[in-house]
Design a protein around this motif. Structure first.
Motif, PDB file in Angstrom:
ATOM      1  N   ARG B  94       0.839  -1.214   0.000  1.00 37.37           N
ATOM      2  CA  ARG B  94       0.000   0.000   0.000  1.00 37.37           C
ATOM      3  C   ARG B  94       0.865   1.253   0.000  1.00 37.37           C
ATOM      4  NH1 ARG B  94      -3.386  -2.811   3.823  1.00 37.37           N
ATOM      5  NH2 ARG B  94      -2.556  -1.561   5.505  1.00 37.37           N
ATOM      6  N   ARG B  95       2.057   1.119   0.599  1.00 39.08           N
ATOM      7  CA  ARG B  95       2.941   2.277   0.670  1.00 39.08           C
ATOM      8  C   ARG B  95       3.680   2.495  -0.654  1.00 39.08           C
ATOM      9  NH1 ARG B  95       5.653   0.727   5.121  1.00 39.08           N
ATOM     10  NH2 ARG B  95       7.577   0.213   4.049  1.00 39.08           N
ATOM     11  N   VAL B 100      -3.826   6.055  -1.649  1.00 37.09           N
ATOM     12  CA  VAL B 100      -5.247   6.121  -1.289  1.00 37.09           C
ATOM     13  C   VAL B 100      -5.652   7.559  -0.964  1.00 37.09           C
ATOM     14  CG1 VAL B 100      -5.608   3.753  -0.484  1.00 37.09           C
ATOM     15  CG2 VAL B 100      -4.719   5.459   1.079  1.00 37.09           C
ATOM     16  N   PHE B 102      -9.119   9.477   0.565  1.00 39.99           N
ATOM     17  CA  PHE B 102     -10.479   9.358   1.090  1.00 39.99           C
ATOM     18  C   PHE B 102     -11.166  10.721   1.011  1.00 39.99           C
ATOM     19  CE2 PHE B 102      -8.014   6.175   3.543  1.00 39.99           C
ATOM     20  CZ  PHE B 102      -8.600   5.049   2.995  1.00 39.99           C
ATOM     21  N   GLN B 106      -7.302  11.645   5.802  1.00 40.55           N
ATOM     22  CA  GLN B 106      -6.075  10.893   5.583  1.00 40.55           C
ATOM     23  C   GLN B 106      -4.817  11.692   5.885  1.00 40.55           C
ATOM     24  OE1 GLN B 106      -8.162  12.010   3.288  1.00 40.55           O
ATOM     25  NE2 GLN B 106      -7.335  11.865   1.248  1.00 40.55           N
ATOM     26  N   LEU B 107      -4.949  13.020   6.004  1.00 43.62           N
ATOM     27  CA  LEU B 107      -3.774  13.829   6.327  1.00 43.62           C
ATOM     28  C   LEU B 107      -3.602  13.872   7.846  1.00 43.62           C
ATOM     29  CD1 LEU B 107      -4.266  16.812   3.847  1.00 43.62           C
ATOM     30  CD2 LEU B 107      -2.772  14.836   3.586  1.00 43.62           C
ATOM     31  N   ILE B 108      -2.351  13.870   8.268  1.00 43.96           N
ATOM     32  CA  ILE B 108      -2.095  13.956   9.714  1.00 43.96           C
ATOM     33  C   ILE B 108      -2.226  15.422  10.109  1.00 43.96           C
ATOM     34  CG2 ILE B 108      -0.369  13.588  11.515  1.00 43.96           C
ATOM     35  CD1 ILE B 108       0.637  11.213   9.971  1.00 43.96           C
ATOM     36  N   LEU B 111       0.948  17.557  11.031  1.00 45.14           N
ATOM     37  CA  LEU B 111       2.051  17.749  10.095  1.00 45.14           C
ATOM     38  C   LEU B 111       1.701  18.831   9.082  1.00 45.14           C
ATOM     39  CD1 LEU B 111       3.303  14.141   9.197  1.00 45.14           C
ATOM     40  CD2 LEU B 111       4.049  15.648  11.008  1.00 45.14           C
ATOM     41  N   THR B 112       2.721  19.552   8.635  1.00 43.66           N
ATOM     42  CA  THR B 112       2.501  20.565   7.597  1.00 43.66           C
ATOM     43  C   THR B 112       2.193  19.844   6.274  1.00 43.66           C
ATOM     44  OG1 THR B 112       4.824  20.569   7.039  1.00 43.66           O
ATOM     45  CG2 THR B 112       4.114  22.181   8.682  1.00 43.66           C
ATOM     46  N   ASP B 115       5.226  18.116   4.860  1.00 43.68           N
ATOM     47  CA  ASP B 115       5.615  16.913   5.603  1.00 43.68           C
ATOM     48  C   ASP B 115       4.609  15.788   5.390  1.00 43.68           C
ATOM     49  OD1 ASP B 115       8.061  17.592   6.661  1.00 43.68           O
ATOM     50  OD2 ASP B 115       7.195  18.632   8.376  1.00 43.68           O
ATOM     51  N   LEU B 119       5.752  12.209   3.805  1.00 46.32           N
ATOM     52  CA  LEU B 119       5.737  11.089   4.759  1.00 46.32           C
ATOM     53  C   LEU B 119       5.969   9.722   4.094  1.00 46.32           C
ATOM     54  CD1 LEU B 119       5.338  10.416   7.792  1.00 46.32           C
ATOM     55  CD2 LEU B 119       2.930  10.085   7.282  1.00 46.32           C
ATOM     56  N   LEU B 122       9.597   9.389   3.348  1.00 45.01           N
ATOM     57  CA  LEU B 122      10.371   9.215   4.585  1.00 45.01           C
ATOM     58  C   LEU B 122      10.277   7.759   5.048  1.00 45.01           C
ATOM     59  CD1 LEU B 122      11.921  11.372   6.184  1.00 45.01           C
ATOM     60  CD2 LEU B 122       9.969  11.573   7.703  1.00 45.01           C
ATOM     61  N   LEU B 123       9.057   7.211   4.949  1.00 41.47           N
ATOM     62  CA  LEU B 123       8.857   5.817   5.352  1.00 41.47           C
ATOM     63  C   LEU B 123       9.614   4.865   4.428  1.00 41.47           C
ATOM     64  CD1 LEU B 123       5.039   5.935   6.104  1.00 41.47           C
ATOM     65  CD2 LEU B 123       6.830   5.385   7.747  1.00 41.47           C
ATOM     66  N   ARG B 167       0.067  13.429  -1.854  1.00 43.30           N
ATOM     67  CA  ARG B 167       0.611  12.398  -0.972  1.00 43.30           C
ATOM     68  C   ARG B 167       0.389  11.001  -1.562  1.00 43.30           C
ATOM     69  NH1 ARG B 167      -0.630  11.079   5.427  1.00 43.30           N
ATOM     70  NH2 ARG B 167      -0.594   8.852   5.062  1.00 43.30           N
TER      71      ARG B 167
END
Lengths: 452, 239
Positions: B94-95, B100, B102, B106-108, B111-112, B115, B119, B122-123, B167
């Motif tokens: 999935r990464r 995905v 929605f 889905q955004l944190i 975090l800006t 970022d 993400l 970074l992962l 993203r």
């Protein structure tokens, strides 16, 4: 349109609160059970303090190995019990916040259905009040059965004090729940937002003034030889200062780590801290107080025991040595109880933070963010702000211990054993936060994505 | 894992679908959501799944994206059975291969924008600076320039959704799953988001599975299938 009588309106709101409670999910029942447990603990401790405080002069109490018979020692025990109330009330406040996000949404729904802000606040109060009342009544029933057996011919003032506590705890718990809503704006259109607290210059000056006053009180009492009061004032001053510092260190830690974060977990945790450092500071307030008191206690204990041994050598001890060591052991037990309560509050707070964000977490997992990364971020949210704050609290406790040792001993002796306390507290806090990790798998389910 | 351009062929040389669900059955408790739905998505294809509320659209997306496992039936992606992969492998897939989007959430929030977009990189092991640089480029492509340091709560709904699209696409996925991506937006913002999604997907050759109940949104797709009562309707019925 007919206007309902105030009593009728209140009854309708009580019925609505009852229906909301009955229709709620398991989380709401957990909140009620934890709130009742917190209220029962607070009532029990406060009633014991009131019962002991109402005794005058020499008295025979059948428990405590004679520690509760004389007014001097009794005052110390009452003081310890009152200090123990701090983490218990913190725990009660934390429990009252469980399910806050869902309660907020429910209250927004009520606003949408036509409830006024005042009605919403009353319904929130009616949701929390009964749980507090139940806990308080259970503790009062236990006190009414146990205390008369230990305490011959209780004074009427003592009974009045017990009744007052039985009423005050539910009122206080309900007030906390209503106060938690003061920053909540639930619009009649059904949306909810939380207004960030803005600490004005006045609040900062008042806090600073309070710290100065407490420090002066500690110095004056110390100079006049009233050591218990001086220690108490210093503990509160250091504790309050550290709580205030916790927010600042959380913000600073968030800023520093966010700028340098190289991993996703550190970035998520740091940005959460930077975004709302006071959320972490509130949760960690009791941890810091326990660290100050625990570190201070270990230092004071070391100095006190050394002093007692010197007095025994010089045949100046008024009571058998066991009398004093029992008292010290009881104080140590109280610190451990406070730590246990604080850790429970921390675990509840971490689990609650996770439950509140479960839809967002489910979306992250659906997007391929590994659960391990989110778990590490959750732990870092506790670890990052607590590290500098616990170090500072430990330093405060060490200062108390060293100062007490200097007052009672022949010279300045640093109680190094006390340095272990902040380390142990920090480790226990991480373990308490880690207890919420299994919830990550259960809470952040893909099923959460089905609901908006 | 990147399978672009190497999709296998099955009977008669017709290109095998990149992603396929066959005979999918899923119930939520006692409520059936899908009752044997079958669907296929080709590489680079934009497929709209439409249908009324409760027809099982979102459940279908969750099954095809490997977020939920089916009670019965199979999900095949690039020749491998997704429904049999362990959770860790699905998360990785999935990464790397999927993106995905929605309706929201889905955004944190902490975090800006930059970022949030960076993400997934970074992962995947990119450095913070590299993740931010590439995220900045994607934000620019989606017209969210100058808003990089704002948090999702400070963005408009349309901007936040374009950040979410950036993203979803930043890792160069094979398939983007979009569940009502314009559901919370006004028509103008919705149009901007869909234009950006369709254009970028076509440029990159990314397949898109688009869940929507909006005919205007479905019009951006190459093909449309209709879901009703947990079943994919035959084309002639859907038409």
């Amino acid at each position: 349109m007919t206007r309902r009588a105030p009593g009728g309106a209140m009854a309708a709101e009580a019925r609505l609160a009852w229906r909301l409670g009955r229709g709620a999910d398991r989380r709401e029942w957990w909140r009620a059970a934890l709130t009742a447990a917190g209220a029962a603990s607070a009532t029990g401790i406060a009633q014991t303090a009131v019962a002991l405080g109402s005794l005058r002069g020499q008295y025979h109490v059948s428990v405590g190995g004679g520690l509760l018979d004389r007014p001097g020692e009794r005052a110390g025990v009452v003081l310890t019990l009152l200090l123990l109330l701090v983490p218990v009330l913190g725990f009660l406040g934390q429990c009252a916040r469980v399910g806050a996000v869902h309660r907020d949404r429910r209250l927004a729904g009520l606003r949408l259905a036509g409830a006024t802000p005042a009605q919403v606040r009353r319904i929130a109060a009616l949701e929390t009040g009964p749980a507090c009342l139940l806990g308080s009544l259970l503790a009062t029933a236990a006190s009414a059965m146990v205390l008369p057996r230990l305490w011959s011919a209780p004074a009427p003032a003592g009974w009045a004090g017990l009744a007052l506590v039985a009423l005050a705890v539910p009122v206080l718990g309900t007030a906390v729940a209503v106060l938690a809503l003061r920053r909540l704006v639930a619009s009649p259109l059904g949306w909810v937002r939380r207004v960030r607290p803005r600490g004005g210059r006045g609040a900062r000056y008042a806090g600073g003034l309070l710290l100065v006053l407490l420090s002066v009180l500690a110095a004056v009492c110390g100079a006049r030889g009233r050591l218990p009061l001086a220690v108490c004032a210093l503990v509160v001053a250091v504790g309050a200062g550290t709580v205030w510092l916790a927010g600042g260190t959380a913000r600073l830690a968030g800023r520093l780590v966010a700028r340098r974060a190289r991993t996703a977990a550190a970035l998520i945790a740091a940005e959460r801290l930077r975004d709302d450092p006071w959320a972490a500071a509130r949760t960690h307030a009791a941890v810091l107080l326990v660290t100050v008191v625990g570190t201070g206690f270990v230092g004071v204990r070391q100095a006190l025991l050394a002093d007692l041994h010197r007095m025994r050598r010089d045949h100046r001890l008024g009571m058998p040595m066991a009398f004093y060591t029992t008292g010290i052991a009881l104080a140590g037990a109280a610190v451990l109880v406070a730590l246990a309560i604080t850790l429970c509050g921390l675990a509840v707070g971490t689990a609650e933070s996770l439950a509140d964000r479960r839809r967002s977490l489910a979306a992250q997992i659906a997007a391929g963010v590994p659960r391990a990364v989110l778990g590490r971020a959750l732990l870092l949210e506790t670890a990052l702000p607590l590290l500098p704050a616990v170090v500072l609290a430990g330093a405060g406790g060490m200062a108390i211990g060293t100062w007490y040792a200097a007052l009672t001993g022949p010279g300045v002796v640093v109680p190094y054993a006390a340095l272990l306390v902040p380390v142990l507290v920090y480790g226990c806090c991480l373990a308490a936060a880690a207890t919420a990790l299994p919830l990550l798998r259960r809470s952040a389910r893909p099923a959460e994505l089905r609901y908006a | 894992m990147n399978h672009r351009g190497d999709t296998m062929t099955d009977d008669g040389g017709s290109p095998a679908p990149l992603l396929a669900g066959r005979g999918l059955v899923k119930a939520h408790g006692r409520t059936p959501a899908l009752r044997g739905a079958s669907i296929a998505l080709g590489a680079g294809e934009i497929l709209a799944v439409t249908g009324p509320s409760g027809s099982g659209k979102s459940t279908l997306l969750h099954l095809l994206a490997g977020i939920v496992r089916p009670d019965e039936g199979s999900v095949t992606y690039a020749g491998q059975r997704l429904d049999r992969l362990p959770e860790q492998r699905l998360t990785e897939l999935r990464r790397t291969d999927f993106g995905v989007v929605f309706q929201f959430g889905q955004l944190i929030p902490e975090l800006t924008a930059v970022d949030n977009v960076g993400l997934p990189l970074l992962l995947a092991g990119a450095s913070r600076a590299e993740a931010r640089r590439r995220a900045g480029e994607w934000l620019e492509r989606f017209g969210v320039r100058g808003q990089e340091e704002l948090r999702p709560g400070e963005l408009s709904g349309g901007q936040a959704q374009r950040v979410a699209l950036a993203r979803a696409l930043v890792t160069g996925p094979e398939v983007v799953f979009a569940d009502e991506p314009t559901g919370a937006l006004d028509s103008l913002a919705g149009e901007q988001v869909m234009t950006a999604l369709a254009r970028t997907a076509r440029e990159a050759g990314t397949a898109v599975l688009l869940i929507t109940h909006d005919a205007q949104v479905a019009a951006y797709a190459d093909r449309e299938v209709r879901l009703s009562d947990g079943l994919v309707l035959p084309a002639e019925v859907a038409a």
